[in-house]
Design a protein around this motif. Structure first.
Motif, PDB file in Angstrom:
ATOM      1  N   THR A  93       0.838  -1.193   0.000  1.00 48.71           N
ATOM      2  CA  THR A  93       0.000   0.000   0.000  1.00 48.71           C
ATOM      3  C   THR A  93       0.874   1.244   0.000  1.00 48.71           C
ATOM      4  O   THR A  93       1.941   1.280   0.618  1.00 48.71           O
ATOM      5  CB  THR A  93      -0.942   0.046   1.223  1.00 48.71           C
ATOM      6  OG1 THR A  93      -0.177  -0.013   2.427  1.00 48.71           O
ATOM      7  CG2 THR A  93      -1.936  -1.097   1.189  1.00 48.71           C
ATOM      8  N   VAL A  94       0.411   2.269  -0.707  1.00 48.65           N
ATOM      9  CA  VAL A  94       1.052   3.580  -0.761  1.00 48.65           C
ATOM     10  C   VAL A  94       0.046   4.565  -0.190  1.00 48.65           C
ATOM     11  O   VAL A  94      -0.988   4.827  -0.806  1.00 48.65           O
ATOM     12  CB  VAL A  94       1.440   3.961  -2.197  1.00 48.65           C
ATOM     13  CG1 VAL A  94       2.123   5.333  -2.214  1.00 48.65           C
ATOM     14  CG2 VAL A  94       2.333   2.899  -2.822  1.00 48.65           C
ATOM     15  N   ASN A  95       0.318   5.055   1.005  1.00 47.46           N
ATOM     16  CA  ASN A  95      -0.633   5.918   1.716  1.00 47.46           C
ATOM     17  C   ASN A  95      -2.006   5.256   1.784  1.00 47.46           C
ATOM     18  O   ASN A  95      -3.041   5.906   1.613  1.00 47.46           O
ATOM     19  CB  ASN A  95      -0.716   7.298   1.069  1.00 47.46           C
ATOM     20  CG  ASN A  95       0.540   8.108   1.287  1.00 47.46           C
ATOM     21  OD1 ASN A  95       1.634   7.556   1.423  1.00 47.46           O
ATOM     22  ND2 ASN A  95       0.422   9.415   1.311  1.00 47.46           N
ATOM     23  N   HIS A  99      -1.477  -1.244  -4.229  1.00 49.13           N
ATOM     24  CA  HIS A  99      -0.825  -1.325  -5.530  1.00 49.13           C
ATOM     25  C   HIS A  99      -0.495  -2.785  -5.826  1.00 49.13           C
ATOM     26  O   HIS A  99      -0.192  -3.560  -4.911  1.00 49.13           O
ATOM     27  CB  HIS A  99       0.463  -0.492  -5.557  1.00 49.13           C
ATOM     28  CG  HIS A  99       0.224   0.986  -5.638  1.00 49.13           C
ATOM     29  ND1 HIS A  99      -0.526   1.670  -4.708  1.00 49.13           N
ATOM     30  CD2 HIS A  99       0.634   1.919  -6.543  1.00 49.13           C
ATOM     31  CE1 HIS A  99      -0.560   2.961  -5.043  1.00 49.13           C
ATOM     32  NE2 HIS A  99       0.130   3.135  -6.145  1.00 49.13           N
ATOM     33  N   SER A 111       3.663   4.320  -9.288  1.00 44.98           N
ATOM     34  CA  SER A 111       2.620   4.446  -8.280  1.00 44.98           C
ATOM     35  C   SER A 111       1.556   5.438  -8.719  1.00 44.98           C
ATOM     36  O   SER A 111       1.786   6.285  -9.587  1.00 44.98           O
ATOM     37  CB  SER A 111       3.222   4.908  -6.952  1.00 44.98           C
ATOM     38  OG  SER A 111       3.549   6.299  -7.007  1.00 44.98           O
ATOM     39  N   LEU A 119       5.196  10.075   1.665  1.00 44.00           N
ATOM     40  CA  LEU A 119       4.873   8.754   1.145  1.00 44.00           C
ATOM     41  C   LEU A 119       5.019   7.744   2.276  1.00 44.00           C
ATOM     42  O   LEU A 119       6.079   7.666   2.910  1.00 44.00           O
ATOM     43  CB  LEU A 119       5.817   8.357   0.008  1.00 44.00           C
ATOM     44  CG  LEU A 119       5.544   8.878  -1.404  1.00 44.00           C
ATOM     45  CD1 LEU A 119       6.616   8.372  -2.361  1.00 44.00           C
ATOM     46  CD2 LEU A 119       4.165   8.469  -1.896  1.00 44.00           C
ATOM     47  N   LEU A 121       4.943   3.829   2.782  1.00 36.78           N
ATOM     48  CA  LEU A 121       4.949   2.550   2.085  1.00 36.78           C
ATOM     49  C   LEU A 121       4.856   1.415   3.097  1.00 36.78           C
ATOM     50  O   LEU A 121       5.632   1.375   4.064  1.00 36.78           O
ATOM     51  CB  LEU A 121       6.228   2.399   1.263  1.00 36.78           C
ATOM     52  CG  LEU A 121       6.581   3.555   0.324  1.00 36.78           C
ATOM     53  CD1 LEU A 121       7.885   3.265  -0.392  1.00 36.78           C
ATOM     54  CD2 LEU A 121       5.469   3.811  -0.675  1.00 36.78           C
ATOM     55  N   GLN A 157      -6.959   9.110   1.338  1.00 38.48           N
ATOM     56  CA  GLN A 157      -5.810   8.285   1.691  1.00 38.48           C
ATOM     57  C   GLN A 157      -5.974   7.745   3.115  1.00 38.48           C
ATOM     58  O   GLN A 157      -6.509   8.424   3.981  1.00 38.48           O
ATOM     59  CB  GLN A 157      -4.516   9.092   1.601  1.00 38.48           C
ATOM     60  CG  GLN A 157      -4.236   9.652   0.216  1.00 38.48           C
ATOM     61  CD  GLN A 157      -3.059  10.606   0.223  1.00 38.48           C
ATOM     62  OE1 GLN A 157      -2.135  10.467   1.009  1.00 38.48           O
ATOM     63  NE2 GLN A 157      -3.096  11.589  -0.662  1.00 38.48           N
TER      64      GLN A 157
END
Length: 517
Positions: A93-95, A99, A111, A119, A121, A157
């Motif tokens: 996950t990104v924020n 993904h 991304s 960010l 991660l 987010q």
């Protein structure tokens, strides 16, 4: 307990169990003064490697890797990881936004850009596959200009993500556009409704936003061709191009790299809202439906054809636009007449806008045309609309937006591909849109194709779903062979540096006017 920790340490990648987060500084004002209008972010070289950076932890049979990056002054952040391996069972996950494989192209992982200067991660995976996990980030894209909906807003987010739960981005636009510019409010005009389903927004290398048109081909086999502007895919030092020029070998290579990093989002709207919201069917594109990765097919002057790596989902009801390639395009009629010309694009990277033209005239020895907007549409075409098509009421495209401003827009004509008659497939779109015709002998007109029809109109009471019209069976044909282009270097930094500076300078020099995008 001691035995469990020793076993976990042996299974985890060889690194320190904790590492400090990284902070870098970015100067958005400086980036803004150098960038073309369609750019919203600048690439910054960096090296983040999951094998040597970040912190690992173990909980039962699960391993977790975390890393936090702060870029001071950035409005948004994205990243490119040329090396990305997500073993089975991994949730990255990104924020808080999950993904996966859909975010990995031939040049690695790109991304989804997120609003803000941090960010976060997080990767969670089975402990026994943790040594296979790899994320090597070589570039972050720091935002200096708002370009919604290409950037996921903070409100959507989730910084503390729940492992295994996908949190997909949605967008909330509080600033509506006038109804007379909103294609969703003009669905009673079939030519606008159809064209709306043929227009996509492109995010190229996480730094630039442009518009594109889904194109039909003579086989009507739904090959996902997109037509846009060459300058959307040219980066600094990768082969500049100007109006009326052939692309150099370096330009073709740069376009090939850019195509691989292009994310195309598609429009899925069913009704008109006073305030255009984020939910599918209420006034904005579906950001959850996108395709990352494409092949560079053909480019000439400032017109670029790419082919997406995957077919466009039927749920998007894509319309495949036709083509008209006259040597001269002149529109001196009322925009609402049957032969009135118009464009639909994603200005500012946001919702589509409809723009009819009062008149058009030939420019630069018929290489391009200049079209003029009425008073109510002066703000309908802006940064982010580069690559938008010039359409007629039969949904045929004859040119792509190259630049403009002050109520007038310039379109590079598709007829250049016929009049210049380049023999190489990567310099002639007819080789792809008319695969059965020899280059130089292809027709100059092609009708559009609507295999799925319009979206069903929502009604208060449930109704039976309409029966889908059977799709025609595609006839296999030999694909044209493009002039060989060197393969992108995987494992290096794809397209580093600010994009489009050389093009911007040459475009300004050639047209003596402000480039739109």
């Amino acid at each position: 307990m001691r035995t469990t920790l020793i076993a976990a340490a042996l299974l985890l990648p060889s690194l320190a169990m904790a590492a400090p987060d990284k902070t870098v500084t970015f100067a958005p004002a400086k980036a803004l003064t150098r960038a073309p209008a369609h750019h919203y972010a600048s690439p910054l070289a960096i090296n983040i490697d999951s094998r040597t950076d970040g912190a690992w932890s173990v909980a039962g049979d699960q391993a977790q890797w975390t890393y936090s990056l702060k870029v001071n002054n950035a409005l948004s952040l994205g990243f490119h990881a040329p090396q990305a391996m997500l073993p089975e069972g991994t949730v990255l996950t990104v924020n808080g936004i999950q993904h996966g494989e859909n975010d990995i192209s031939r040049t690695g992982m790109w991304s989804l850009p997120v609003e803000g200067d941090v960010l976060e991660l997080v990767a969670v995976m089975p402990l026994n596959v943790s040594k296979q996990f790899l994320l090597n980030i070589k570039q972050v894209q720091a935002g200096f200009r708002s370009m919604q909906p290409l950037v996921v807003p903070k409100a959507q987010q989730v910084l503390k993500a729940v492992p295994g739960k996908a949190v997909l981005p949605q967008h909330d636009f509080s600033k509506p556009i006038p109804k007379h510019q909103n294609p969703d409010c003009l669905k009673n005009q079939p030519f606008i409704e159809r064209q709306s389903r043929a227009v996509a927004v492109l995010n190229v290398m996480n730094v630039g936003g442009c518009s594109a048109t889904i194109m039909n081909n003579s086989n009507q086999d739904e090959t996902p061709y997109l037509l846009t502007a060459t300058h959307c895919g040219i980066s600094e030092g990768r082969g500049d191009i100007s109006i009326g020029e052939y692309p150099s070998e370096a330009a073709h290579q740069g376009l090939a790299d850019s195509a691989a990093s292009t994310r195309a989002h598609f429009y899925d709207v069913q009704k008109c809202n006073a305030t255009t919201g984020s939910v599918v069917g209420s006034g904005a594109m579906d950001t959850n439906t996108y395709i990352l990765g494409a092949q560079h097919r053909a480019a000439l002057s400032d017109t670029w054809l790419i082919e997406l790596d995957r077919h466009i989902s039927a749920k998007m009801h894509p319309y495949f636009s036709g083509l008209d390639a006259p040597v001269v395009v002149v529109n001196e009629t009322h925009p609402e007449s049957d032969n009135g010309l118009f464009s639909i694009g994603h200005s500012y990277g946001g919702q589509q806008r409809y723009a009819p033209y009062l008149s058009c005239r030939s420019e630069f020895d018929s290489i391009s045309v200049r079209c003029f907007l009425g008073e109510d549409f002066l703000d309908a075409v802006a940064a982010g609309a580069s690559g938008s098509g010039l359409f007629d009421h039969s949904n045929r495209v004859s040119g792509t937006i190259n630049g403009g401003g002050d109520g007038k827009e310039d379109f590079i004509l598709l007829s250049n591909f016929w009049t210049w008659n380049r023999g190489n497939a990567n310099e002639n779109i007819s080789a792809w849109l008319f695969p059965d015709s020899p280059i130089g002998q292809a027709p100059k007109r092609l009708d559009g194709y609507d295999p799925y029809g319009a979206f069903a109109v929502a009604t208060p009471k449930p109704t039976a779903a309409p029966t889908a019209t059977p799709k025609p069976t595609a006839v296999p044909t030999a694909r044209p062979t493009a002039t060989p282009v060197p393969a992108p270097q995987n494992g290096g930094d794809s397209g580093g540096g600010s994009m489009g500076l050389g093009l911007l300078a040459l475009g300004l020099l050639a047209l003596r006017r402000k480039a739109l995008n």
